[in-house]
Every structure is written in C-alpha cells, then in structure tokens.
Design a protein around this motif. Structure first.
Motif, PDB file in Angstrom:
ATOM      1  N   LEU A   1       0.867  -1.190   0.000  1.00  0.00           N
ATOM      2  CA  LEU A   1       0.000   0.000   0.000  1.00  0.00           C
ATOM      3  C   LEU A   1       0.894   1.227   0.000  1.00  0.00           C
ATOM      4  CD1 LEU A   1      -2.801   1.379   0.370  1.00  0.00           C
ATOM      5  CD2 LEU A   1      -2.419   1.195   2.851  1.00  0.00           C
ATOM      6  N   SER A   2       0.619   2.155  -0.902  1.00  0.00           N
ATOM      7  CA  SER A   2       1.362   3.424  -0.940  1.00  0.00           C
ATOM      8  C   SER A   2       0.357   4.567  -0.905  1.00  0.00           C
ATOM      9  CB  SER A   2       2.237   3.507  -2.196  1.00  0.00           C
ATOM     10  OG  SER A   2       1.456   3.394  -3.373  1.00  0.00           O
ATOM     11  N   TRP A   3       0.817   5.743  -0.447  1.00  0.00           N
ATOM     12  CA  TRP A   3      -0.052   6.905  -0.302  1.00  0.00           C
ATOM     13  C   TRP A   3       0.786   8.174  -0.363  1.00  0.00           C
ATOM     14  CZ3 TRP A   3       1.281   3.472   3.464  1.00  0.00           C
ATOM     15  CH2 TRP A   3       2.050   3.947   4.519  1.00  0.00           C
ATOM     16  N   THR A   4       0.094   9.274  -0.472  1.00  0.00           N
ATOM     17  CA  THR A   4       0.751  10.578  -0.455  1.00  0.00           C
ATOM     18  C   THR A   4       0.341  11.290   0.826  1.00  0.00           C
ATOM     19  OG1 THR A   4       0.707  10.718  -2.859  1.00  0.00           O
ATOM     20  CG2 THR A   4       1.028  12.782  -1.650  1.00  0.00           C
ATOM     21  N   PRO A   5       1.322  11.750   1.633  1.00  0.00           N
ATOM     22  CA  PRO A   5       0.958  12.403   2.894  1.00  0.00           C
ATOM     23  C   PRO A   5       0.270  13.742   2.646  1.00  0.00           C
ATOM     24  CG  PRO A   5       3.263  11.709   2.882  1.00  0.00           C
ATOM     25  CD  PRO A   5       2.777  11.600   1.474  1.00  0.00           C
ATOM     26  N   GLY A   6      -0.632  14.097   3.534  1.00  0.00           N
ATOM     27  CA  GLY A   6      -1.194  15.432   3.522  1.00  0.00           C
ATOM     28  C   GLY A   6      -0.276  16.414   4.232  1.00  0.00           C
ATOM     29  N   ASP A   7      -0.656  17.662   4.276  1.00  0.00           N
ATOM     30  CA  ASP A   7       0.148  18.683   4.943  1.00  0.00           C
ATOM     31  C   ASP A   7       0.275  18.359   6.430  1.00  0.00           C
ATOM     32  OD1 ASP A   7       0.962  21.181   6.226  1.00  0.00           O
ATOM     33  OD2 ASP A   7       0.681  22.055   4.238  1.00  0.00           O
ATOM     34  N   ASP A   8       1.530  18.522   6.972  1.00  0.00           N
ATOM     35  CA  ASP A   8       1.710  18.208   8.396  1.00  0.00           C
ATOM     36  C   ASP A   8       1.333  19.354   9.308  1.00  0.00           C
ATOM     37  OD1 ASP A   8       3.737  20.048   8.082  1.00  0.00           O
ATOM     38  OD2 ASP A   8       5.375  18.632   8.447  1.00  0.00           O
ATOM     39  N   ASN A   9       0.958  20.507   8.730  1.00  0.00           N
ATOM     40  CA  ASN A   9       0.504  21.662   9.508  1.00  0.00           C
ATOM     41  C   ASN A   9       1.520  22.058  10.575  1.00  0.00           C
ATOM     42  OD1 ASN A   9      -1.934  22.019   8.078  1.00  0.00           O
ATOM     43  ND2 ASN A   9      -2.898  20.395   9.275  1.00  0.00           N
TER      44      ASN A   9
ATOM     45  N   ASN B   1     -12.287  -9.527   1.901  1.00  0.00           N
ATOM     46  CA  ASN B   1     -12.454  -8.452   0.928  1.00  0.00           C
ATOM     47  C   ASN B   1     -11.957  -7.156   1.568  1.00  0.00           C
ATOM     48  OD1 ASN B   1     -13.119  -7.108  -1.366  1.00  0.00           O
ATOM     49  ND2 ASN B   1     -15.344  -7.187  -1.079  1.00  0.00           N
ATOM     50  N   TYR B   2     -10.665  -6.848   1.352  1.00  0.00           N
ATOM     51  CA  TYR B   2      -9.999  -5.757   2.055  1.00  0.00           C
ATOM     52  C   TYR B   2     -10.281  -4.401   1.412  1.00  0.00           C
ATOM     53  CZ  TYR B   2      -7.015  -8.838   4.873  1.00  0.00           C
ATOM     54  OH  TYR B   2      -6.531  -9.747   5.778  1.00  0.00           O
ATOM     55  N   SER B   3     -10.428  -3.391   2.264  1.00  0.00           N
ATOM     56  CA  SER B   3     -10.277  -1.985   1.904  1.00  0.00           C
ATOM     57  C   SER B   3      -9.380  -1.374   2.962  1.00  0.00           C
ATOM     58  CB  SER B   3     -11.626  -1.261   1.875  1.00  0.00           C
ATOM     59  OG  SER B   3     -12.443  -1.768   0.837  1.00  0.00           O
ATOM     60  N   PHE B   4      -8.553  -0.417   2.558  1.00  0.00           N
ATOM     61  CA  PHE B   4      -7.609   0.187   3.499  1.00  0.00           C
ATOM     62  C   PHE B   4      -7.817   1.693   3.541  1.00  0.00           C
ATOM     63  CE2 PHE B   4      -5.597  -3.649   1.851  1.00  0.00           C
ATOM     64  CZ  PHE B   4      -5.261  -4.297   3.019  1.00  0.00           C
ATOM     65  N   ARG B   5      -7.481   2.250   4.699  1.00  0.00           N
ATOM     66  CA  ARG B   5      -7.429   3.695   4.843  1.00  0.00           C
ATOM     67  C   ARG B   5      -6.252   4.031   5.742  1.00  0.00           C
ATOM     68  NH1 ARG B   5     -12.707   5.136   8.686  1.00  0.00           N
ATOM     69  NH2 ARG B   5     -11.822   4.371  10.676  1.00  0.00           N
TER      70      ARG B   5
ATOM     71  N   PRO C   1      -9.374  10.084   8.710  1.00  0.00           N
ATOM     72  CA  PRO C   1      -8.962   8.986   7.819  1.00  0.00           C
ATOM     73  C   PRO C   1      -8.976   9.433   6.366  1.00  0.00           C
ATOM     74  CG  PRO C   1     -10.681   8.280   9.360  1.00  0.00           C
ATOM     75  CD  PRO C   1     -10.612   9.769   9.444  1.00  0.00           C
ATOM     76  N   SER C   2      -8.111   8.782   5.600  1.00  0.00           N
ATOM     77  CA  SER C   2      -8.110   9.027   4.156  1.00  0.00           C
ATOM     78  C   SER C   2      -9.325   8.366   3.526  1.00  0.00           C
ATOM     79  CB  SER C   2      -6.835   8.450   3.545  1.00  0.00           C
ATOM     80  OG  SER C   2      -6.862   7.030   3.648  1.00  0.00           O
ATOM     81  N   GLU C   3      -9.531   8.656   2.243  1.00  0.00           N
ATOM     82  CA  GLU C   3     -10.536   7.918   1.501  1.00  0.00           C
ATOM     83  C   GLU C   3     -10.112   6.452   1.435  1.00  0.00           C
ATOM     84  OE1 GLU C   3     -13.399   8.980   0.315  1.00  0.00           O
ATOM     85  OE2 GLU C   3     -13.095  11.042   1.023  1.00  0.00           O
ATOM     86  N   ALA C   4     -11.088   5.539   1.420  1.00  0.00           N
ATOM     87  CA  ALA C   4     -10.769   4.114   1.381  1.00  0.00           C
ATOM     88  C   ALA C   4     -10.139   3.758   0.043  1.00  0.00           C
ATOM     89  CB  ALA C   4     -12.024   3.286   1.620  1.00  0.00           C
TER      90      ALA C   4
END
Length: 1202
Positions: free
Chosen positions: A665-673, A716-720, A732-735
C-alpha cells in the motif's frame, strides 16, 4: 585462505610462451610444513614440546607434577635422570608416568615428603631417529617459615625525628611480598614522608604526632603457598620535648629512646643506602631497581640522573614517590653511574650507584631442525651471547658429541656443525648448550634425512574470489625431498597468456598483480622431483568492485528540521553488501531521531549536536567502500508564528504487488501543519464479514509512505490511512480500492475447547468458534474428535456445521476423554490441533463417609472426623464434604423439638472439621455426606453427641416491689438460656448514702428454685443497688442490676408537724427565722461545694457486666470513693429513671452461626478452621464519659489504685 607473500620472488614473462611456469629452488634444507596429514606419514626424530621450568618451586601440600611432552614418528619413549643418575620410577610406588607422555606425578599427598624429591631432573625422549633431552629441572619445595619470636619494646621519640621500623621477614622460597598494615588489616598510608623500602623496612623521613599508634605490623605474603605471616605489632609514640622528659623521668627503664637531635629543621641525610657510593649488579632482561630514601625536615625530595648519559625514556619508571628508580628490560648499555639527589630547603645530598649489567646466555641464532635429502649438504648453527661470553658445547642424542658414535658426514666447527652428503643413517637429534656463570641455554635440533616424493598440501579445488584490478594470490603449499620444482598451468587447454607479468613465490604461490575479468578460470599447480610428481587445481573468480553511485551530499539545515542523506550502492550480484552509517567515524547516537531506511539516513528534529561528518560504509566479504558528507546546523530564520494542527489526511492510496498473503500500500501524505508527522496508522475493513467496521492493520514511521501488509485469505480488504503528529491524529483518508484475497485452509483451530458432561451418560464438547475473518474461506465447519483417555486407541470423529457445541451421548459416567476440535473449510483442514482432556457427566456419589466420630472441644465447639470415601465411588469431581447437624432436644427438659438443620461444607479432600456456635448443655445429631459437581451422596449414619454445661445468661428480669421502711421484695424470672442446671442465685447489694458513696457490699446466696426474695432489716429511706446473677456447675452467668429505696417513717413526719403547731409564740417564731436564715446560708455553701464534686444520676439500664466486688478506694484511708457521674453533675432526684415496673429486660442471647460470619451455610478453610469471626454476641461493654453510670469495675479500680 590468507596467503603470505615471501620476500624473495621471481618475475616471469609470459608474453611469448604458453602458460607454463617453472621454478627450481636450490636451498640447503627443507622446512617440514606443520600439516597434520603430512606429519602423520613422515618419520621424524623426537621434539620436546612441553617441559617444566628450569627452577621449579613446588607446593609441598600438593602432588609434584614434572612435565615432559614430546612428539615424533614413531612416538618416542621417555626416561628420566635425577641428580645425574638414572631415575628408576618403577621402584618408587609414589611415582607414576602419564601414558604416552613423559610427565611424572609424585604422589606426596598420600604419603612421603616433598623434601625427599628435591634435586635436578632431566627427561629424555627417544625413538629410532634419535633422542631429545629437556632442560635440567631443579625441584625445590616452597617454604613459608614463621617469624622468630622477639620482644619489641615501645618506641618513643620526639616530633620531627627520623625513624626506621625494621621488618626483617623470614627467608622463604620464593621470597615473600612485604606490606605494612594495622590491626584492622588496613594498609598504612604512605607518602613522600613515610614509605616502605625494597627490603621491607618502613622509613619515616620525620615523624609527626599523628604517627603515634600501637599497631605497626609488617606482613609477609608467600604467594606460592597462599599464606601470610605477621610480625609482632610495633608501638610508636611521638611526643614533644617536655612530654619526652616527663616520660624518661617517670619510666626510663621501659622506654627506648631513638635519636637525640632536636626537632628543628635540618638538611637531608640518607637512611639508605649507606655512604656516598654503592654498587649494583643486574642481569640483562631483568628490572633494575635503584633506591634512595632520605630523612630531613622539611621532607626531602628525591631526584635521579645518569652520569654521562640519559635515562631511557620508554623503559624508565619512578616508584615509591620517586625514591625508587626502575629500568625494565635492562641491557648492557644501561651500565654506568646513577646518582640520586635528596634536597630540601636547607640543603642537598647525593649518592652514586655504580651499575653493572651482566647477561646470562641469550640466543643470536638458535639451531633449527634440518630436513635433508640423501646426498644433500646442510649446517646446524648455534650462536649465543652473554656477559661473560658463553661456552658452546654440542651433544648428539643426549651424549656429548666427543664420545658420541662417529658420523663421517658430520664436521664440528665451534658453534656450527657442517653436514656433507648425508645418508638416512645420519638422522639424529643434536643439542646445543650455551652456558656461563649466570645460566645456560639448551636447544634440541634434529637432522632428518628423508626421501619423499612431492606432495601438494593446499586443498584441492580451492576457490579464490578477488575484486577486479586487485592482486590475486593462488596458494600451492608443497613438500618433497629432494625439494620439488613447481609449475603452473591455466585451464586444461594451456591457452597462451595475454597478461604482461606473473609472479611465482618460493613457497609455490602464484601472484597475479592485477586481476581482470579474463583472469577467471582454473589454475593447476604441478610439483616434481626425481621421486615423482603431484598436481592440484584451484579456481579463481573475479568480482565487480562495490561502488557508491549516489553519495551523501553536504547539507545545511535549521534546528528542529529533518534532513536525509542518500547512499546508493552498486555491487557484484553474487555478493550481499551491508551498509553502515557512522557519525564522526563512530557509531550513530542511540537516539530514535536517527532512522536508516534502505538507501537513506534520516535525522529528525535536528539539534546543534547533530552537526558533523556522516559516513556511509558499504561492506561485502571481499571489499568495502565509503563516502562522507558534512551536516551543518544553523539557527532557524525568523518566520511568522506558524499555525499548528493535526495533519491533513493522506490521499492517493494505491495497492501494488498484490499477492495471496500480502499487498503493498502506498499513499501521499497530507500537509503536516507545521508539526512533523511521526507515524501513519493503517486500518482495514472486511466488507465480506464485517462491513463498516474498521480494524487496526499496521503502523509505519512518518518518513515512510509505503507499507508491505500481511493479509489473510478470503477477506475483501479496503484500506485507509491516518497521519499522526504531536498534536493528534488526522481524519482517515478515503478508502482504497477493494482487494479480495483467495480462499485457503484455516490457519488456526478453535480455542477454549472443553469437555464437560451435563448428564451422567453424555459428554458436552464446547469451543470458541472462529470468526469470519479467521475462516480463510467459505464452508467453515469443525471436525470434532474424541476417545477415552485410558481406553480406546481409535478416535471417533464427526464434522459439524459452524456451531460451538457438540454432545456425545451414551458415555460411561465420569470417564476422562481426549478431545480435539479442528477447523476446516472448502479449501482444506487447519493444522492438527492439540488434544485437551475432559470428562463425561457426573452422577451422585454412591458411598457415605465412614467412621464418623465427634470430639467435643468445649460447650460451644466440636470437632468432627470421618474417613474419605473411595475415589471411584465419587463419580465426579470431588467438591468436598458436607456436615448436617441439628439440636434434637435439651438435656435439661428432654423435650424434643424440631430445629432447622444447619449445614457446613468443607472444601476438597478434608477429613475433619470444626462445628462452632453450638448451644451448651444440648443434645446434637449430625451426619456427613460427600459432594461432587452433581450433588450430595448418601448420608452417613447419624452421630449423636452432647455439649457440656455452660454459664447461664443473665436472669430475664428483676423487679423490686412492696418497699417498706426496712424491707424490699425482689422478684425475678430465670435466665432465658440456663445452659445447664441452675445451682443457685447470687444477690449482692450495697447502700448509697446522700453523698452518693457506696456502702459495704452484702453477698447473699438464694436457692435455684426461688423466684422471689424479701430483704429485711434495711435502713430507712435508703437507696440500695442490687447485683443479681445465676450459677451452674460451669460457673457464674451474666448479672443484672437494679436500684430501689426504702420508704420514709410517717410517724416522725407527724411529730414534726405537731411541734410546729405548738411553736406559735412570737419569740419562737423569731428564733426559727434566725435558724432558717442560718440554714439557708449553710445550704448555699453546701450547694456550692457539691457542684465542685460529682453526682450520681441513676441510669435507666445498668451494664450487666459490672462486678460490685471491688469498688474504687480513696488514696488516704482506703474507704470507698465517691460514686458519681463525671459529666452532668446533676443532683439525685427523688425516684430514679428506672421504668415504672422496676423491670430491666435483658436481650436474649443469639448464639447462632450468623455471629460466626457465615450463617447456616458457612464454609471452612482447608485446615478446617471456620471462615469469619469465631465469637458470640456480648453485652455492651461499659463506655467512657456519660455513657456509664455503674460502679467502676474491679479491674479499673485495681489499675487506678496507688
């Protein structure tokens, strides 16, 4: 394999010839390699490998072991000489020789003395090729003698004088180590003023008052025997001149006076050595120790110089506060004059020590073993030096060479033996002895004449791996006699060389100075002499060098930020590198801010200490490379105040590398504020089994944006993903997209498997079923298996649906079963489960406990014993034993009455228990039953027992009726609990006067059959206090109290009235007025005085436990004290607060099991003791203050009596 490059080598040009390299080495002798396989086959003369030291000091308390080990082919035999003559060990039963060795063991621990075996021993090892001899081993037992007894007189001297305390230890072997301590085994402090000399004496340059003590003790430690000897304590007293004169005058004969100088300051003088010059001789290699100790006031300082020279820098050391000069590893060059200078503020003095360094023999060239081929030549050289020059002598096989058998091939020339055209019979062991007056050296060297074909000792098919463009060394260790010639070939075809230069070393090693990729191949080493040929193949592989293709770069970062260094490594695909990061050439700090991930080093929250040089080191088994970069930390630039908040949720989730049991699973981080992300939290949803419910999957550091996730089958996996910083967690991120894993057999079996019967003929098997996530596939079922533990060998199995219970019917009662529950689905079975043990259903016990007997402890407690029932008759898990008991009838009335049965249960296998709370003088019946998980078994036969009499309770009531002028009538009701046969009543009473003092106590016995009694001859108009209780044969019961007053005489009142009527005269009226006024004044005075004292208010109910036998007494005359209430001080009113019917009710005694803490179903501990408080109810104890109105208790009265 590590290859040694020899100093001599030959370069061979291979540009025009095929790869055939040839070496013909001409040397005077062969060296036999230390190869075990080779040495097993070669004939070899003896060689001494281990022996005891020349000067061998033994412990006389232990057996003597003289070592002599040797090797040779064939194995040598051993013999010994003692003091120059043959030592026949077979004739001495205490001496044994170790098998296969020459080591002797002399058993002096059983019998014999060590002194008997003192002497000079020498070992000879001999085989067919010669004889080797050991050194002369001098055996001497260690000695630790006691100090000779001596009387040491106390030493008295003046402040500032010098002092030497002699030690003079006994002469031991080896010499002891000397040290000074006190009686507490504490080392005496030493300084520039006070120190210990090399001879063990204790020197004081000048004494001070604090040197006064009576326990200067010299100790000698003999290390060899681990013993310490002690000299008698020496007493030293340092006094002033006046004190010294007084001491001399008072006790001149008992005091030894040391020194006559005044304590004024003085220049130095030497305490040791004596005179202006001295001589010192030392042997080469030893430690040269020179000592100068001076006295004076102030304390002198010591300096050292060497005349006409300088002290060796690296070998010179100062000890004992510079009073001792030491030169280690002394040589002849250290001979000369050494000067010590003692100096203080009043002057200086010097002493010259002339040092001569002699030398025991030492080797310049020691003889070496010589291996020759027949007809070859060789030499043995034995060259030694010493001071004086040592004498060289030769022996052959342990015999002086002058008388040894002649050998025509041998010629002696001083320190050299020359051999010419040797033959096999020339083999022998030669000994060289170099000696002078200070010692000797003895060396064995053999001449071994061998004819051996070539042998290659390097392992066949050895693989060499070398990095390209580096030297390659291919080993070919060999042996042969005569010396073989060495040839090298490449590959089987013998292809021509394209390299410029090869180097062949004398030890047979082939060197390729610059190995290239085309150097890879098989190399063959061939060894030849006139007796044969041998060859061996080795293999060479050339590897690509390890390189850092992306090096870390210089970085400048602000404090508090994050920095990363990249280090990308390229390496040979057959080698596995390890990458290590260093900071300033040391390990990285042990700090969680430093993380290493793949090709990166990341430093978070950088501070000033993080600045420095960071180095990436890549290692393989063949090479290593490194690259460095510098990190500079600077202060952050002023910026507007940031807004801190939790991170924004990650986005752009992507699933890759989708496998049956894992996915990336890979993702893009949001702003760390403005607060760095510390970690990411990954959750999953199982849309098939638990839709809408999210579970924790994994956590990764905040610097990571990918995660390898482990998956379960048939989900049946979904990840967030959620991000977290120091301020909290993001939304949480979008699934992610859904991913359905393939079905597989279950990974685990149900847990909490149990087997318990609900009926005597069944077995109920239960378990905790797997959830949908754990099922791993459709069609989840369970295979339930069971068999009797001690009966069936075959398992009975049944497959059931996804339930949690299965009932096996028709089982024997309470039989142990082995049970297994295995999960399965459409894909297959889970792993074989472990068997657990259960039991079929229980039934009621069949047998009652036997041999029940009762031991009555006292009137309220009994102990019951019984025999246990057989285990097979219990037919279930033993819960314990239960006692039913009840009171059948009273021993007094013998009237049967039914009382509810009481029950006590005793856990476990106890066979006895206690019955508390019984009623005294009662008839009880009991029985015992065994209890299991199903219920109770049959009752034992009833057992009857009686409780003895007890003390009765208080009478139920006490009334005082019909008061007259001099009598009172008492009526009462018997005790509600007589607890036995009443024998009599006791009535005690005493008057209370107008000042509330108690009068004498009257004791009256009343028959038990009475319930009414008239007291006569009482005082008129007097208050009495009564104490009333019943008695049985067991003793007196609780008492009840009451108070009453006799009536007033009405005749006297009438007479007083008539006198008043007569007194109607005026004069009498005036007289009465005066008397009345006087009485009024007296009453006022009495009232005031009475308010200062206590009054006696009558309570409605008196404490039943007060004992009237002892009353408080006054301290002066012993009379009864005042009976008063200390709180309200109210005067006694007419009548009392006693109820109108003058009846005091006593609460009924409630002697039930409730008072013992458990009620009728109370339990016992394992040891039979009752759980809870073992106590009955008691009447209320007297309280302090206004809660008590009865007479003080006898105990309190006695405790307060002075």
């Amino acid at each position: 394999m590590q290859l040694k490059i020899m100093p001599k080598k030959k370069r061979l040009s291979a540009g025009r010839a095929p790869l055939m390299l040839f070496l013909c080495q001409m040397i005077s002798a062969l060296e036999v390699p230390l190869d075990p396989k080779l040495l097993e086959d070669l004939v070899q003369p003896p060689t001494i490998t281990q022996q005891s030291p020349k000067d061998y000091i033994i412990d006389p308390r232990e057996n003597i072991v003289i070592q002599c080990e040797a090797k040779g082919k064939p194995p040598p035999s051993f013999s010994w000489t003692r003091n120059g003559t043959h030592f026949d060990i077979d004739k001495d039963p205490l001496v044994t020789m170790k098998p296969g060795s020459g080591t002797l063991t002399i058993n002096i621990m059983s019998e014999g003395k060590a002194e008997t075996y003192e002497g000079v021993y020498q070992c000879t090892a001999r085989n067919e090729r010669g004889a080797a001899i050991s050194n002369n081993i001098v055996i001497r037992p260690s000695r630790s003698p006691l100090w000779t007894k001596e009387k040491l007189e106390p030493i008295t001297l003046r402040n500032g004088q010098s002092l030497v305390l002699p030690c003079r230890p006994p002469i031991g072997l080896p010499p002891p180590i000397i040290f000074w301590m006190d009686n507490s085994f504490q080392r005496l402090p030493q300084s520039e003023r006070v120190s210990q000399g090399l001879n063990g004496d204790l020197y004081f340059s000048n004494v001070l008052p604090e040197d006064t003590r009576e326990d200067y003790i010299c100790y000698a430690r003999f290390n060899h025997t681990q013993t310490i000897q002690q000299k008698q304590p020496i007493s030293v007293k340092v006094i002033s001149v006046d004190e010294l004169n007084d001491t001399i005058a008072a006790n001149l004969s008992d005091t030894e006076f040391y020194g006559a100088k005044s304590h004024r300051q003085r220049p130095p003088t030497f305490l040791t050595p004596d005179g202006n010059t001295s001589r010192k001789e030392e042997l080469r290699g030893n430690v040269l120790s020179l000592e100068c100790i001076a006295e004076g006031l102030p304390t002198p300082i010591i300096y050292w110089i060497k005349e006409d020279g300088t002290l060796p820098i690296n070998r010179t050391f100062y000890r004992n506060f510079k009073k001792t000069l030491q030169i280690v590893q002394v040589t002849e060059a250290d001979s000369g004059n050494y000067q010590c200078i003692a100096k203080n503020s009043l002057g200086a003095i010097h002493h010259t020590i002339s040092v001569t360094v002699k030398a025991a023999p030492y080797w310049i060239i020691a003889p070496q073993n010589l291996v020759l081929s027949p007809e070859e030549d060789g030499t043995l050289i034995c060259r030694a030096n010493g001071n004086p020059k040592p004498r060289i002598s030769w022996l052959s096989n342990g015999v002086p060479i002058e008388i040894a058998p002649d050998d025509p091939s041998r010629k002696i020339d001083g320190d050299t033996i020359i051999f010419s055209k040797v033959q096999e019979r020339s083999s022998a062991v030669y000994q060289c002895n170099a000696s002078n007056e200070y010692g000797y050296l003895l060396a064995n060297a053999f001449v071994n004449v061998l004819a051996e074909p070539p042998r290659i000792l390097t392992s066949a098919n050895t693989l060499y791996q070398v990095i390209a463009n580096r030297p390659a060394l291919l080993d070919c260790a060999f042996f042969g006699s005569p010396l073989p010639a060495i040839e090298w070939f490449k590959d089987a075809k013998g292809s021509a060389l394209r390299e410029d230069i090869y180097v062949l070393h004398e030890n047979g090693t082939l060197e390729i100075p610059v190995a290239q990729k085309d150097s890879t191949g098989t190399y063959t080493c061939v060894a030849r002499n006139k007796l044969g040929m041998a060859k061996n193949d080795v293999h060479l592989e050339i590897k690509d060098p390890t390189r850092i293709i992306k090096q870390p770069e210089y970085a400048v970062v602000q404090r508090g930020s994050t920095v990363s260094f990249e280090c990308k490594v390229k390496h040979d695909h057959t080698l596995i590198p390890t990458v290590t990061w260093l900071k300033d050439h040391g390990e990285l700090p042990n700090d969680g801010r430093f993380t290493v991930d793949k090709d990166y080093l990341v430093v978070a929250d950088v501070n000033d200490d993080d600045g420095g040089t960071y180095t990436c080191v890549a290692n393989t088994t063949l090479d290593n490379v490194s690259a460095s970069a510098v990190l500079s930390v600077v202060a952050p630039t002023p910026t507007p105040a940031p807004i801190y908040d939790v991170p924004n949720p990650p986005f752009d989730l992507e699933l890759t590398d989708q496998l049956d049991r894992s996915v990336q699973l890979s993702w893009t981080p949001g702003d760390d504020n403005n607060s760095p992300i510390t970690k990411f939290i990954i959750e999953y949803e199982d849309a098939m089994h638990e839709p809408g419910l999210w579970h924790h999957q994994a956590e990764v550091p905040g610097t990571q944006t990918t995660a390898q996730l482990k998956l379960s089958p048939y989900v049946n996996y979904s990840f967030r993903v959620m991000a977290e910083n120091n301020l909290g967690r993001s939304l949480p991120s979008e699934a992610s997209e859904q991913y359905l894993t393939k079905a597989a057999e279950p990974d685990k079996n149900p847990t909490a498997v149990e087997g318990l019967g609900s009926e005597p003929d069944n077995l109920v098997i239960t378990w905790k079923p797997l959830n949908g996530f754990e099922s791993n596939g459709p069609g989840l079922q369970y295979k339930v298996s069971w068999r009797q533990k001690d009966g069936d060998d075959e398992w009975t199995s049944v497959v059931v649906a996804n339930v949690s219970k299965y009932i096996v019917s028709g089982t024997p009662t309470f039989v142990p079963y082995l049970i297994k529950v295995q999960a399965l689905n459409d894909a297959g079975f889970a792993p074989e489960p472990a068997a657990v043990m259960g039991h079929s259903g229980e039934d009621l016990p069949m047998v009652a406990p036997g041999n029940v007997h009762v031991n009555v402890v006292n009137s309220t407690l009994a102990e019951v014993h019984w025999d246990p029932v057989p285990l097979k008759s219990i037919r279930g898990h033993l819960q314990g034993y239960r006692i039913y008991y009840w009171k059948a009838q009273s021993s007094l009335t013998r009237n049967r009455r039914h009382i509810e049965k009481k029950i006590l249960t005793f856990q476990g296998s106890k066979t006895h228990g206690m019955l508390p709370g019984l009623e005294p003088f009662s008839h009880y019946t009991l029985n015992v039953r065994v209890v299991n998980g199903k219920g109770e078994g049959p009752a034992s036969p009833d057992k009857v027992f009686n409780t003895p009499e007890g003390v009765p309770s208080a009478p139920s009531s006490l009334k005082i009726v019909n008061p007259t002028l001099d009598s009172l009538t008492l009526e009462w009701e018997p005790p509600s609990h007589p607890n036995g046969i009443l024998t009599e009543y006791t009535l005690k009473y005493q008057p209370i006067n107008s000042t509330h003092e108690l009068g004498p106590l009257v004791d009256l016995k009343i028959p038990a059959n009475k319930t009414r009694w008239i007291l006569k001859n009482l005082n008129i108009s007097t208050r009495y206090k009564f104490y009333f209780y019943a008695q049985t044969a067991a003793g007196s019961g609780s008492q009840i109290t009451e108070e009453a007053i006799t009536t007033v005489d009405e005749g006297k009142l009438a007479m007083a009235s008539r006198q008043v009527d007569i007194a109607t005269q005026g004069w009498f009226i005036g007289l009465m007025c005066a008397v009345a006024l006087l009485i009024l004044i007296l009453l006022i005075v009495c009232f005031v005085r009475r308010n200062k004292g206590g009054k006696y208010p009558v309570k409605e109910k008196e404490d039943a436990h007060a004992d009237p036998e002892i009353q408080p007494m006054k301290e002066d005359d012993g009379t009864f004290g005042e009976y008063s209430d200390a709180e309200d001080h109210k005067p006694l009113k007419k009548g009392s607060r006693t109820p109108s019917d003058r009846t005091v009710k006593k609460e009924d005694s409630d002697d039930s099991l409730v008072d013992y803490g458990e009620g009728v179903n109370g339990q016992f501990n394992e040891d039979g003791s009752f759980i809870g408080q073992y106590s009955g109810k008691k009447e209320k104890e007297p309280a302090e203050g206004n809660e008590s109105s009865e007479a003080p208790s006898p105990v309190n009265a006695m405790n307060s009596f002075v």
